[in-house]
Design a protein around this motif. Structure first.
Motif, PDB file in Angstrom:
ATOM      1  N   ALA A 104      85.207  -4.971  55.405  1.00 37.98           N
ATOM      2  CA  ALA A 104      84.147  -5.987  55.405  1.00 37.98           C
ATOM      3  C   ALA A 104      83.869  -6.486  53.996  1.00 37.98           C
ATOM      4  O   ALA A 104      83.711  -7.698  53.768  1.00 37.98           O
ATOM      5  CB  ALA A 104      82.876  -5.413  56.026  1.00 37.98           C
ATOM      6  N   ALA A 105      83.819  -5.567  53.031  1.00 37.14           N
ATOM      7  CA  ALA A 105      83.541  -5.965  51.650  1.00 37.14           C
ATOM      8  C   ALA A 105      84.654  -6.849  51.091  1.00 37.14           C
ATOM      9  O   ALA A 105      84.396  -7.826  50.380  1.00 37.14           O
ATOM     10  CB  ALA A 105      83.371  -4.722  50.780  1.00 37.14           C
ATOM     11  N   ARG A 106      85.902  -6.516  51.413  1.00 38.67           N
ATOM     12  CA  ARG A 106      87.017  -7.327  50.932  1.00 38.67           C
ATOM     13  C   ARG A 106      87.014  -8.709  51.580  1.00 38.67           C
ATOM     14  O   ARG A 106      87.304  -9.718  50.919  1.00 38.67           O
ATOM     15  CB  ARG A 106      88.338  -6.606  51.192  1.00 38.67           C
ATOM     16  N   LEU A 107      86.681  -8.778  52.868  1.00 39.44           N
ATOM     17  CA  LEU A 107      86.573 -10.079  53.537  1.00 39.44           C
ATOM     18  C   LEU A 107      85.488 -10.930  52.877  1.00 39.44           C
ATOM     19  O   LEU A 107      85.684 -12.120  52.620  1.00 39.44           O
ATOM     20  CB  LEU A 107      86.252  -9.890  55.020  1.00 39.44           C
ATOM     21  N   ILE A 149      85.982 -14.569  51.041  1.00 39.08           N
ATOM     22  CA  ILE A 149      85.251 -15.762  51.478  1.00 39.08           C
ATOM     23  C   ILE A 149      84.416 -16.323  50.330  1.00 39.08           C
ATOM     24  O   ILE A 149      84.327 -17.544  50.140  1.00 39.08           O
ATOM     25  CB  ILE A 149      84.388 -15.432  52.708  1.00 39.08           C
ATOM     26  N   ARG A 150      83.814 -15.425  49.533  1.00 40.55           N
ATOM     27  CA  ARG A 150      83.057 -15.880  48.360  1.00 40.55           C
ATOM     28  C   ARG A 150      83.955 -16.684  47.422  1.00 40.55           C
ATOM     29  O   ARG A 150      83.586 -17.753  46.952  1.00 40.55           O
ATOM     30  CB  ARG A 150      82.479 -14.684  47.588  1.00 40.55           C
ATOM     31  N   ARG A 151      85.132 -16.141  47.143  1.00 43.29           N
ATOM     32  CA  ARG A 151      86.045 -16.814  46.216  1.00 43.29           C
ATOM     33  C   ARG A 151      86.471 -18.177  46.748  1.00 43.29           C
ATOM     34  O   ARG A 151      86.603 -19.142  45.994  1.00 43.29           O
ATOM     35  CB  ARG A 151      87.273 -15.949  45.967  1.00 43.29           C
ATOM     36  N   ARG A 152      86.697 -18.239  48.050  1.00 45.73           N
ATOM     37  CA  ARG A 152      87.133 -19.504  48.637  1.00 45.73           C
ATOM     38  C   ARG A 152      86.074 -20.585  48.451  1.00 45.73           C
ATOM     39  O   ARG A 152      86.395 -21.765  48.305  1.00 45.73           O
ATOM     40  CB  ARG A 152      87.428 -19.319  50.124  1.00 45.73           C
ATOM     41  N   HIS A 153      84.809 -20.184  48.454  1.00 48.71           N
ATOM     42  CA  HIS A 153      83.718 -21.147  48.295  1.00 48.71           C
ATOM     43  C   HIS A 153      83.282 -21.288  46.836  1.00 48.71           C
ATOM     44  O   HIS A 153      82.289 -21.952  46.548  1.00 48.71           O
ATOM     45  CB  HIS A 153      82.527 -20.734  49.162  1.00 48.71           C
ATOM     46  N   GLY A 154      83.998 -20.622  45.930  1.00 45.09           N
ATOM     47  CA  GLY A 154      83.660 -20.732  44.515  1.00 45.09           C
ATOM     48  C   GLY A 154      82.380 -20.026  44.144  1.00 45.09           C
ATOM     49  O   GLY A 154      81.744 -20.370  43.144  1.00 45.09           O
ATOM     50  N   GLN A 155      82.005 -19.026  44.919  1.00 45.12           N
ATOM     51  CA  GLN A 155      80.757 -18.307  44.689  1.00 45.12           C
ATOM     52  C   GLN A 155      81.036 -17.067  43.863  1.00 45.12           C
ATOM     53  O   GLN A 155      81.871 -16.235  44.223  1.00 45.12           O
ATOM     54  CB  GLN A 155      80.119 -17.916  46.021  1.00 45.12           C
ATOM     55  N   LEU A 156      80.332 -16.897  42.744  1.00 45.26           N
ATOM     56  CA  LEU A 156      80.587 -15.791  41.835  1.00 45.26           C
ATOM     57  C   LEU A 156      79.720 -14.573  42.129  1.00 45.26           C
ATOM     58  O   LEU A 156      80.133 -13.437  41.880  1.00 45.26           O
ATOM     59  CB  LEU A 156      80.362 -16.240  40.384  1.00 45.26           C
ATOM     60  N   THR A 157      78.531 -14.788  42.640  1.00 46.06           N
ATOM     61  CA  THR A 157      77.611 -13.675  42.873  1.00 46.06           C
ATOM     62  C   THR A 157      77.686 -13.202  44.327  1.00 46.06           C
ATOM     63  O   THR A 157      78.021 -13.976  45.222  1.00 46.06           O
ATOM     64  CB  THR A 157      76.159 -14.111  42.573  1.00 46.06           C
ATOM     65  N   PRO A 158      77.364 -11.918  44.577  1.00 49.67           N
ATOM     66  CA  PRO A 158      77.451 -11.396  45.939  1.00 49.67           C
ATOM     67  C   PRO A 158      76.346 -11.888  46.862  1.00 49.67           C
ATOM     68  O   PRO A 158      76.464 -11.778  48.082  1.00 49.67           O
ATOM     69  CB  PRO A 158      77.362  -9.880  45.751  1.00 49.67           C
ATOM     70  N   THR A 159      75.262 -12.423  46.299  1.00 47.84           N
ATOM     71  CA  THR A 159      74.177 -12.936  47.132  1.00 47.84           C
ATOM     72  C   THR A 159      74.188 -14.457  47.151  1.00 47.84           C
ATOM     73  O   THR A 159      74.655 -15.107  46.212  1.00 47.84           O
ATOM     74  CB  THR A 159      72.800 -12.453  46.627  1.00 47.84           C
ATOM     75  N   LEU A 160      73.655 -15.015  48.237  1.00 51.76           N
ATOM     76  CA  LEU A 160      73.520 -16.464  48.379  1.00 51.76           C
ATOM     77  C   LEU A 160      72.048 -16.824  48.256  1.00 51.76           C
ATOM     78  O   LEU A 160      71.189 -16.139  48.828  1.00 51.76           O
ATOM     79  CB  LEU A 160      74.045 -16.902  49.745  1.00 51.76           C
ATOM     80  N   SER A 161      71.757 -17.889  47.543  1.00 52.61           N
ATOM     81  CA  SER A 161      70.364 -18.311  47.416  1.00 52.61           C
ATOM     82  C   SER A 161      70.267 -19.826  47.497  1.00 52.61           C
ATOM     83  O   SER A 161      71.147 -20.541  47.004  1.00 52.61           O
ATOM     84  CB  SER A 161      69.747 -17.805  46.109  1.00 52.61           C
ATOM     85  N   TYR A 162      69.194 -20.278  48.114  1.00 52.14           N
ATOM     86  CA  TYR A 162      68.923 -21.713  48.190  1.00 52.14           C
ATOM     87  C   TYR A 162      67.418 -21.875  48.316  1.00 52.14           C
ATOM     88  O   TYR A 162      66.792 -21.363  49.257  1.00 52.14           O
ATOM     89  CB  TYR A 162      69.616 -22.348  49.390  1.00 52.14           C
ATOM     90  N   ASN A 163      66.848 -22.571  47.327  1.00 53.37           N
ATOM     91  CA  ASN A 163      65.395 -22.721  47.256  1.00 53.37           C
ATOM     92  C   ASN A 163      64.728 -21.346  47.322  1.00 53.37           C
ATOM     93  O   ASN A 163      65.023 -20.481  46.515  1.00 53.37           O
ATOM     94  CB  ASN A 163      64.892 -23.667  48.339  1.00 53.37           C
ATOM     95  N   HIS A 164      63.887 -21.100  48.325  1.00 56.36           N
ATOM     96  CA  HIS A 164      63.121 -19.854  48.384  1.00 56.36           C
ATOM     97  C   HIS A 164      63.797 -18.754  49.180  1.00 56.36           C
ATOM     98  O   HIS A 164      63.237 -17.675  49.359  1.00 56.36           O
ATOM     99  CB  HIS A 164      61.753 -20.136  49.013  1.00 56.36           C
ATOM    100  N   VAL A 165      65.018 -19.020  49.670  1.00 58.46           N
ATOM    101  CA  VAL A 165      65.701 -18.074  50.557  1.00 58.46           C
ATOM    102  C   VAL A 165      66.854 -17.407  49.818  1.00 58.46           C
ATOM    103  O   VAL A 165      67.658 -18.070  49.165  1.00 58.46           O
ATOM    104  CB  VAL A 165      66.223 -18.788  51.815  1.00 58.46           C
ATOM    105  N   VAL A 166      66.930 -16.072  49.931  1.00 54.15           N
ATOM    106  CA  VAL A 166      68.018 -15.283  49.355  1.00 54.15           C
ATOM    107  C   VAL A 166      68.636 -14.449  50.471  1.00 54.15           C
ATOM    108  O   VAL A 166      67.926 -13.792  51.242  1.00 54.15           O
ATOM    109  CB  VAL A 166      67.512 -14.354  48.222  1.00 54.15           C
TER     110      VAL A 166
END
Length: 220
Positions: free
Chosen positions: A109-112, A116-133
């Motif tokens: 699961a962690a490798r998946l 997926i993070r890399r495919r979306h260009g995301q560097l951090t393990p968490t996702l955040s948008y406005n007030h939601v993490v």
């Protein structure tokens, strides 16, 4: 996130499908190499788990054909072939990661999630948008710093939106990402999930684009 699993061992396949589904992934599982080779064209997969020793066609040949035909989905090879030369060959032939059996579900699961993070260009393990993490690894969500309880499907649709901030997602695409072929989808399933997310995260967190689909609200 929707994942294609190609694995001929029934015990391993059952375990991966059940375990990863509980962790929020939508899994389509095929046990035959030839069927799995063609399956990648049938849905918008976010990642692939590929065994190598398959009936019909070897997994390495599947990977070779995918890459030569332009498929760029992240591929995690999951196999009993543990020789260094085989690992090198798998990565050189286009695999994004290589994991040997036996394995721990948490590591898969962690490798998946990392792929997926890399495919979306995301560097951090968490996702955040406005007030939601949102932390996909722990499946925990906070809004204005307070924990929010979401269902597995709500978590999946939230992750989909947060990976695609600024993009309008049509309802059919959302359905394809959320549901595998074994699940029945009601005609208003997406609308219901969006309604619940708005109730829990705020009415302006997800915006309806009439006649097109849904997108995250304006960034603040």
């Amino acid at each position: 996130m929707r994942v294609l699993l190609i694995e001929d061992d029934k015990l391993i396949g059952d375990g991966l499908k059940a375990g990863l589904t509980k962790l929020g992934f939508s899994i389509d599982w095929f046990s035959d190499g030839k069927t799995g080779l063609q399956a990648i064209d049938a849905a918008p997969y976010d990642a692939v788990i590929l065994d190598l020793s398959l009936p019909g066609i070897d997994g390495m040949d599947i990977l070779y054909q995918w890459r030569n035909s332009g498929h760029d989905e992240p591929v995690l090879i999951l196999t009993a072939r543990d020789a260094l030369s085989q690992k090198v060959a798998g990565l050189q032939n286009g695999a994004d990661d290589y994991l040997c059996k036996p394995f721990a579900l948490a590591e898969v699961a962690a490798r998946l999630q990392a792929l997926i993070r890399r495919r979306h260009g995301q560097l951090t393990p968490t996702l955040s948008y406005n007030h939601v993490v949102f932390d996909p690894a722990s499946m925990k969500v906070t809004s204005h710093g307070e924990p929010v309880i979401l269902t597995p499907k709500e978590l999946a649709i939230l992750e989909l939106f947060m990976h695609n901030a600024g993009r309008v997602l049509p309802r059919p695409l959302i359905e394809e990402k959320l549901y595998n072929w074994d699940e029945e989808v009601s005609s208003n399933a997406v609308e219901v999930h969006v309604h619940h997310l708005r109730r829990k995260l705020g009415n302006d967190f997800i915006r309806t684009v009439h006649g097109v689909g849904y997108t995250l609200g304006e960034a603040k």
